[in-house]
Scaffold this motif. Structure first.
Motif, short mmCIF file in Angstrom:
data_model
loop_
_atom_site.label_atom_id
_atom_site.label_comp_id
_atom_site.label_asym_id
_atom_site.label_seq_id
_atom_site.Cartn_x
_atom_site.Cartn_y
_atom_site.Cartn_z
N GLY A 55 0.67 -0.85 -0.23
CA GLY A 55 0.20 -0.12 -0.15
C GLY A 55 0.98 1.56 -0.36
N GLY A 96 11.99 -6.29 9.80
CA GLY A 96 12.01 -3.83 9.83
C GLY A 96 10.55 -4.10 10.21
N CYS A 97 9.25 -4.92 9.37
CA CYS A 97 8.45 -4.17 9.41
C CYS A 97 7.35 -4.28 10.81
N ASP A 101 6.77 -0.70 12.54
CA ASP A 101 4.73 -0.79 12.79
C ASP A 101 4.42 -1.21 13.64
N ARG A 125 15.63 -10.33 16.26
CA ARG A 125 15.67 -9.07 17.47
C ARG A 125 14.33 -8.69 17.44
N LEU A 166 17.88 -16.65 4.33
CA LEU A 166 16.64 -17.78 4.20
C LEU A 166 16.09 -18.14 2.85
N GLU A 186 3.43 -9.43 2.63
CA GLU A 186 1.94 -7.99 3.08
C GLU A 186 3.49 -6.98 3.62
N GLY A 188 8.12 -6.22 4.88
CA GLY A 188 8.48 -4.23 3.62
C GLY A 188 8.63 -5.00 2.04
N ALA A 190 12.07 -5.27 1.68
CA ALA A 190 12.74 -6.35 1.48
C ALA A 190 13.01 -8.08 1.17
N THR A 191 11.35 -8.10 2.75
CA THR A 191 10.69 -9.33 2.31
C THR A 191 10.04 -9.62 0.93
N HIS A 194 12.96 -10.47 -1.61
CA HIS A 194 13.74 -11.96 -1.53
C HIS A 194 12.48 -13.14 -2.47
N1 LIG Z 1 3.11 -0.12 2.84
C1 LIG Z 1 2.79 -1.59 2.84
O1 LIG Z 1 2.01 -2.08 2.40
C2 LIG Z 1 4.37 -1.76 4.21
C3 LIG Z 1 4.00 -3.27 3.83
C4 LIG Z 1 4.93 -3.35 5.45
C5 LIG Z 1 5.29 -2.88 6.11
N2 LIG Z 1 5.90 -1.50 5.66
C6 LIG Z 1 7.34 -0.38 5.72
O2 LIG Z 1 8.02 -1.23 5.64
C7 LIG Z 1 9.31 -0.83 5.95
C8 LIG Z 1 9.81 -2.48 6.01
O3 LIG Z 1 10.33 -2.53 5.06
P1 LIG Z 1 11.82 -3.40 5.09
O4 LIG Z 1 11.77 -3.18 3.86
O5 LIG Z 1 12.47 -2.93 5.36
O6 LIG Z 1 11.97 -4.58 6.26
P2 LIG Z 1 11.05 -5.74 6.03
O7 LIG Z 1 10.64 -6.25 4.44
O8 LIG Z 1 9.58 -5.90 7.21
O9 LIG Z 1 11.94 -6.72 6.80
C9 LIG Z 1 13.43 -7.11 6.84
C10 LIG Z 1 14.42 -8.18 7.57
O10 LIG Z 1 13.02 -8.76 7.74
C11 LIG Z 1 14.54 -10.20 7.57
N3 LIG Z 1 13.74 -11.11 5.77
C12 LIG Z 1 12.46 -10.59 5.60
N4 LIG Z 1 13.14 -11.74 4.71
C13 LIG Z 1 14.30 -12.39 5.06
C14 LIG Z 1 14.29 -13.92 4.06
N5 LIG Z 1 14.73 -14.33 2.75
N6 LIG Z 1 16.15 -14.43 4.80
C15 LIG Z 1 16.47 -13.51 6.43
N7 LIG Z 1 15.56 -12.72 6.67
C16 LIG Z 1 15.37 -11.40 5.78
C17 LIG Z 1 15.74 -9.42 7.91
O11 LIG Z 1 15.78 -9.53 8.84
P3 LIG Z 1 17.13 -9.39 9.67
O12 LIG Z 1 17.38 -7.29 8.67
O13 LIG Z 1 16.67 -9.30 11.25
O14 LIG Z 1 18.56 -10.23 9.27
C18 LIG Z 1 15.29 -8.62 6.70
O15 LIG Z 1 16.57 -7.50 7.13
C19 LIG Z 1 8.38 0.12 7.07
O16 LIG Z 1 8.52 1.42 7.07
C20 LIG Z 1 7.64 -0.03 7.81
O17 LIG Z 1 6.30 0.92 7.36
C21 LIG Z 1 4.96 -0.38 4.59
#
Ligand SMILES: NC(=O)c1ccc[n+]([C@@H]2O[C@H](COP(=O)([O-])OP(=O)(O)OC[C@H]3O[C@@H](n4cnc5c(N)ncnc54)[C@H](OP(=O)(O)O)[C@@H]3O)[C@@H](O)[C@H]2O)c1
Length: 264
Positions: A55, A96-97, A101, A125, A166, A186, A188, A190-191, A194
């Motif tokens: 979103g 991270g999400c 959040d 974490r 992973l 859902e 963020g 980074a997820t 992958h």
């Molecule tokens: N608007 C929307 O639809 C929406 C939805 C969700 C989130 N968000 C926003 O997204 C932001 C967060 O996103 P983000 O990209 O920073 O983080 P993220 O994707 O939520 O989390 C990334 C972290 O998750 C772990 N991870 C995820 N997949 C992995 C894999 N295949 N292998 C190993 N580790 C994995 C790792 O943790 P480690 O770092 O601990 O290794 C990685 O650094 C926030 O600002 C949030 O508000 C928005």
């Protein structure tokens, strides 16, 4: 916005939930836009089906530089997200999400069951008190095998690949073993990345809200490409939801682009 506003009639939603329970096909709704949008997700399958959702703002952001992420989606984008949750067996988010959040990941805006909650937290974490972890039924915490954190049987251990990640394919297989096959990724960015790069996303739902942030966290982030010919070009259907506009993108399964596939 002109034309008939998008709506999900009660009878259609009831039959989508029945289809989700494996009780379909129900009444004939083939002509209904909401049925066409959600039926591929509600349909039960023998293999995993992955929907990733973002979103975002008009300029592709999901948060400000200071991490303020709410509310970007309007009420109709938010309701759409909750419909996706209600039709999914499990919702996956990254650490991270959850840290940014603290989402509940439950279904509250529509009628329907809440999915199993899956948090990819390889190093442990995410705080134990996070809402989606501490909530009813807890979450499936996905850890790296080398993670020192200990917890109950709700966790799932996966080996790290050469790049430290992973393997999303291994995660889907482990969830399918638990009967969880319709998966909502859902965020963020980074997820989702992958899963996209492993060629595991069947549908990408991007809802765009008419807000311009100008900087901040992106909704989607992939490795750089030099030429537009290398960009992803999913088949796309656009649905004006009301407050937000949905881009329903369909991918054919398979590696997105060989050079970007994760190492085996
Ligand atoms: N608007 C929307 O639809 C929406 C939805 C969700 C989130 N968000 C926003 O997204 C932001 C967060 O996103 P983000 O990209 O920073 O983080 P993220 O994707 O939520 O989390 C990334 C972290 O998750 C772990 N991870 C995820 N997949 C992995 C894999 N295949 N292998 C190993 N580790 C994995 C790792 O943790 P480690 O770092 O601990 O290794 C990685 O650094 C926030 O600002 C949030 O508000 C928005």
């Amino acid at each position: 916005m002109t034309g008939t506003p998008f709506q999900v009639r009660d009878a259609v939603w009831r039959d989508l939930l029945a289809l989700r329970r494996g009780e379909g096909p129900g009444a004939e709704h083939a002509w209904d836009p909401a049925w066409a949008l959600y039926e591929p997700i509600a349909r039960r399958r023998a293999t995993s089906f992955v929907v990733a959702q973002v979103g975002q703002s008009l300029d592709g952001r999901v948060a400000t530089v200071d991490g303020d992420a709410a509310p970007i989606s309007g009420p109709d984008g938010f309701a759409h997200l909750h419909r996706l949750r209600a039709l999914a067996d499990a919702v996956i988010v990254g650490a991270g999400c959850v840290v940014a959040d603290d989402p509940r990941l439950t279904v509250r805006e529509v009628e329907g069951p809440s999915p199993a909650r899956v948090v990819i937290d390889p190093s442990g974490r995410v705080p134990a008190g996070a809402k989606c972890v501490a909530g009813v039924g807890g979450a499936i915490l996905v850890r790296a095998e080398d993670c020192a954190a200990t917890e109950d049987g709700a966790s799932l251990r996966l080996p790290r690949e050469a790049d430290g990640r992973l393997c999303p394919r291994a995660l889907l297989a482990a969830l399918a073993d638990r009967g969880l096959r319709t998966i909502l990724v859902e965020g963020g960015a980074a997820t989702i990345r992958h899963f996209l790069q492993a060629g595991l996303v069947d549908r990408l739902h991007v809802t765009v809200a008419p807000i311009i942030i100008g900087s901040g966290a992106p909704g989607l982030l992939l490795d750089p490409v030099s030429h537009l010919s290398e960009a992803l070009r999913p088949r796309c259907r656009v649905t004006p939801l009301g407050s937000d506009t949905l881009f329903d993108c369909a991918f054919d399964r398979g590696p997105v682009e060989p050079s970007r596939a994760p190492s085996a």
